[in-house]
Design an enzyme around this catalytic site. Structure first.
Site, mmCIF file in Angstrom:
data_model
loop_
_atom_site.group_PDB
_atom_site.id
_atom_site.type_symbol
_atom_site.label_atom_id
_atom_site.label_comp_id
_atom_site.label_asym_id
_atom_site.label_seq_id
_atom_site.Cartn_x
_atom_site.Cartn_y
_atom_site.Cartn_z
ATOM 1 N N ARG A 217 3.613 -6.787 -9.583
ATOM 2 C CA ARG A 217 2.272 -6.563 -9.047
ATOM 3 C C ARG A 217 1.230 -6.507 -10.168
ATOM 4 N NH1 ARG A 217 -0.139 -1.475 -6.354
ATOM 5 N NH2 ARG A 217 -1.841 -2.333 -5.116
ATOM 6 N N HIS B 288 -2.204 -8.757 -10.418
ATOM 7 C CA HIS B 288 -3.529 -8.139 -10.529
ATOM 8 C C HIS B 288 -4.203 -8.478 -11.857
ATOM 9 C CE1 HIS B 288 -3.583 -5.070 -7.056
ATOM 10 N NE2 HIS B 288 -2.647 -5.976 -6.809
ATOM 11 N N VAL C 89 -7.778 -11.530 -11.817
ATOM 12 C CA VAL C 89 -9.061 -11.008 -12.303
ATOM 13 C C VAL C 89 -9.285 -11.463 -13.740
ATOM 14 C CG1 VAL C 89 -10.453 -8.933 -12.695
ATOM 15 C CG2 VAL C 89 -8.818 -9.005 -10.797
ATOM 16 N N ASN D 135 -6.518 -1.268 -7.883
ATOM 17 C CA ASN D 135 -5.550 -1.015 -8.948
ATOM 18 C C ASN D 135 -5.121 0.448 -9.066
ATOM 19 O OD1 ASN D 135 -5.539 -3.725 -9.690
ATOM 20 N ND2 ASN D 135 -7.221 -3.455 -11.153
ATOM 21 N N PRO E 265 -8.298 -9.730 -2.904
ATOM 22 C CA PRO E 265 -8.491 -9.514 -1.464
ATOM 23 C C PRO E 265 -7.676 -8.314 -0.982
ATOM 24 C CG PRO E 265 -8.067 -11.833 -1.937
ATOM 25 C CD PRO E 265 -7.798 -11.087 -3.203
ATOM 26 N N HIS F 293 5.940 -9.831 -1.646
ATOM 27 C CA HIS F 293 6.020 -8.599 -0.850
ATOM 28 C C HIS F 293 7.411 -8.370 -0.263
ATOM 29 C CE1 HIS F 293 1.380 -8.294 -0.092
ATOM 30 N NE2 HIS F 293 1.731 -7.946 -1.320
ATOM 31 N N THR F 294 8.357 -9.207 -0.650
ATOM 32 C CA THR F 294 9.737 -8.997 -0.217
ATOM 33 C C THR F 294 10.372 -7.800 -0.931
ATOM 34 O OG1 THR F 294 11.867 -10.089 0.159
ATOM 35 C CG2 THR F 294 10.783 -10.545 -1.926
ATOM 36 N N SER G 90 15.515 -6.128 3.602
ATOM 37 C CA SER G 90 16.167 -6.052 2.282
ATOM 38 C C SER G 90 15.120 -5.620 1.254
ATOM 39 C CB SER G 90 16.781 -7.402 1.904
ATOM 40 O OG SER G 90 15.822 -8.446 2.048
#
Length: 360
Positions: A81, A85, A89, A113, A184, A214-215, A263
């Site tokens: 992540r 991020h 940016v 953040n 977003p 996002h898994t 999972s």
């Protein structure tokens, strides 16, 4: 009889030659297809950037992250992540790692953040210390962040892939408004996500593939409770919604939950299966299946994990090259959370860190 035998032998040889030609053509096509799926490398980055100057860099990073994830696999999603991020940016320049200064708060203080894990920032700087201890101050925090993201994917069950290296670290962080404009929120629908990422040259397939990150990982309730209260989002499976209400009993609950119910700690394609079953956590997730422009892409990834992995790697390599600093641009930080204040000072900091070296 001899003629028939000779004819058969000739035809057999001809058939074998024909099959060899077909296989050769197929293998050439597969090679071209594979080559075409890898995005071009931007000027200044290279697949062999540290080959002679820091040949053990990638093995050093991976070895340490294996230890980290053995203790806490949740850090894999946290590191991935941070890379997202950072890149979205002002580019993949490690600006998200910088603390605030007299000029204002850093990117870490911007609302999107605030939920980035402090431990993940410490892990990145620890990896930077290890790399610079071995090779000197030539490895950037931006490259460390990109490698950590790749290994986070691989060590949690996802694809392994090469990362072009040679990024340098920024001298400044983005403002709050710039950060907000480029990340977003989870409440955004597919149109907002597609429009936002199109400005960074991502097509719908890239967008759906990147969303597959996002898994793994967790989310705070406030990122999705608008779908539960005051009225339940009709696109959400009722049983799934009721279970979430048990975790998040109020709109402002401070609890958290897993992103992928099938999972949660394994990097696979089950996220897309969740979406097809109306069990996506965020609006930005579920709307990828609701929206006709992305629905079939979601479906294709749900039934074909190999395809998802291939498109995810392509999109990650593209993302990892967004607005990078190379050559003499920026700097190589001696501390990922702060700009250098002159090379002599930075080298002194590095020497002190090496004297007090300890296992992370």
């Amino acid at each position: 009889m001899a003629f028939t035998t000779a004819s058969s032998a000739f035809l057999s040889s001809l058939l074998s030659l024909f099959m060899c030609c077909i296989l050769l053509l197929l293998s050439s096509h597969l090679f071209v297809t594979k080559a075409q799926s890898i995005p071009p490398t931007v000027k200044g980055l290279s697949w062999e950037f540290y080959e002679t100057t820091c040949p053990k860099l990638e093995s050093t990073v991976r070895k340490q992250l294996k230890k980290v994830f053995k203790k806490d696999i949740g850090q894999a999603a946290a590191l991935l992540r941070i890379h997202f991020h950072d890149c979205f940016v002002q580019g993949c320049d490690a600006s998200v790692l910088l603390d605030g200064s007299a000029s204002g708060p850093g990117e870490k203080a911007a609302p999107p953040n605030l939920s980035l894990r402090a431990e993940a920032f410490r892990i990145i700087d620890d990896l930077r210390r290890r790399a610079q201890k071995e090779c000197g101050m030539i490895v950037s925090c931006a490259d460390i962040t990109a490698l950590a993201a790749r290994d986070a994917v691989y060590l949690s069950g996802g694809p392994d892939y090469s990362v072009p290296l040679g990024r340098r670290d920024s001298l400044r962080f983005a403002t709050r408004n710039v950060t907000l404009a480029n990340l977003p929120p989870p409440t955004a629908n597919a149109s907002v996500i597609l429009t936002s990422l199109a400005t960074k040259n991502f097509n719908p397939t890239d967008v759906v593939a990147l969303s597959g990150a996002h898994t793994i990982g967790i989310s705070h309730c406030t990122s999705f409770t608008p779908r539960l209260y005051p009225n339940q989002d009709p696109t959400m499976d009722k049983t799934f919604a009721n279970n979430l209400k048990g975790v998040c009993p109020t709109r402002n609950s401070t609890n958290s939950t897993i992103m992928d119910i099938r999972s949660p700690n394994l990097f696979d394609n089950k996220y897309y299966v969740d979406l097809m079953n109306r069990q996506g956590l965020f609006t930005s997730d579920q709307d990828l299946y609701t929206d006709k422009r992305t629905r079939e892409i979601v479906r294709s990834f749900a039934v074909n994990q190999t395809l998802f992995f291939e498109k995810f790697v392509t999109a990650m390599i593209k993302m990892g090259q967004l607005s990078v600093l190379t050559g003499t641009q920026g700097e190589i930080r001696g501390n990922c959370s702060a700009r250098n204040f002159g090379r002599s000072v930075t080298l002194s900091i590095l020497e002190e860190e090496q004297k007090g070296w300890s296992e992370f």
